[in-house]
Scaffold this motif. Structure first.
Motif: not given
Length: 339
Positions: A35, A37-39, A41, A44-45, A48, A58, A60, A62
């Motif tokens: 997974v 993505c940039t950090d 929220a 990320r939500s 995930l 997963t 994850f 960043v």
């Protein structure tokens, strides 16, 4: 299955087919999604949430751009593998890549191979054929044979999680009056403003609801909520008995969703509203000054379908049901990938 879906499933095949066969043979070999993505929220939500709903294990990572590429749009990176921190690309690769947002789209499109499928969430702003699956919200206005369209943003709110969070947080909020209203506060984002003037308006509306409708109130700000706005809300609401998270200790966000009789959420965030409407509680949207065609269309759709109403400073209750397209998107994704 259409010809495109058959071809996509075959191209995605080697590692995914091996994992699927292992499961069929009774071996514990779930599909692993890297997974990316940039950090943020919200991103990320979504990433995930989709991976978990699909039953993927997963890993994850960043996406952290390096200088000077932090100054440029990801679409201008000549080679994203050189533009981001190497930790995001370190082994193991996993069975597939799943990302969210523009930076992830650029990275996934570059790394995708026949044996390493790529799934992107949100409009990638490039040819959708560069991905095995694209998951977008209705307000993105994107369609295609490998495009999955949802009414809401993807997220991690599930009935099971709400039940667990309710058991954990109900004793904490037991002393607040009922009906109990959860207030989810976002912040300025370049399209909408939650400055001191907007915060003052929101504080007056919430205080008026507490005074006239005799509700209990619990409020959580976000990282985007400016300190001055938080101070205005605190000054108006805490003396009236409101519980306000001080951004210290365990985040009460999911617990508040779980125990609320009604929810007020600021209209700057598609993700926050999507998480709110995934509960059974009535949702009221506190509109903020500013404009975004896409975000505004989503908020208008939630009101038009009856799942949300615009917040006018009074408690509103009506018969509602949870609205959550994440399980549908996960099932369709597994079908597309042939897992």
């Amino acid at each position: 299955m259409s010809g495109w879906h058959e071809n996509a499933a075959m191209q995605a095949a080697p590692t995914l087919m091996a994992a699927t066969q292992a499961i069929a043979d009774g071996q514990a070999a779930p599909v692993t999604a890297r997974v990316l993505c940039t950090d943020l929220a919200g991103l990320r939500s979504q990433a995930l949430g989709l991976a978990e709903a699909a039953g993927f294990r997963t890993d994850f990572r960043v996406i952290a751009p390096k200088r000077p590429w932090t100054l440029f749009s990801p679409m201008l990176w000549p080679d994203p593998r050189c533009a981001i921190d190497a930790a995001a690309l370190a082994p193991p690769e996993g069975d597939l890549m799943l990302g969210a947002g523009g930076a992830a789209a650029r990275v996934l499109a570059t790394l995708r191979r026949p044996d390493l499928p790529a799934v992107i969430i949100q409009h990638p702003r490039m040819d959708t054929g560069r991905f095995d699956a694209v998951v977008v919200a209705k307000h993105d206005g994107l369609t295609g044979p490998n495009v999955i369209v949802t009414r809401t943003a993807l997220h991690r709110v599930t009935p099971e999680r709400l039940a667990l969070e309710r058991a954990l947080w109900a004793p904490h909020f037991a002393g607040l009056p009922r009906p109990l209203v959860a207030v989810l506060v976002g912040g300025s984002n370049g399209r909408y403003r939650l400055d001191t003037a907007a915060a003052r308006t929101l504080a007056e509306q919430l205080a008026g609801m507490m005074d006239r409708d005799r509700v209990g109130l619990m409020l959580t700000p976000s990282r985007r909520t400016e300190p001055a706005a938080r101070a205005i809300l605190d000054e108006a609401l805490r003396p009236r008995g409101a519980w306000i998270w001080d951004m210290q200790g365990e985040n009460p966000y999911f617990g508040m969703l779980a125990v609320a009789d009604a929810i007020v959420v600021t209209g700057d965030s598609v993700s926050m509203v999507s998480e709110a409407v995934a509960t059974d509680a009535p949702v009221m949207i506190a509109r903020l000054p500013g404009k975004s065609t896409r975000i505004g269309a989503f908020m208008d759709d939630m009101v038009a379908c009856g799942r949300a109403r615009n917040f006018d400073g009074r408690l509103q209750t009506w018969a509602t049901a949870a609205l959550n397209d994440t399980p549908m998107a996960a099932a369709e994704l597994r079908r597309m990938l042939g897992v």
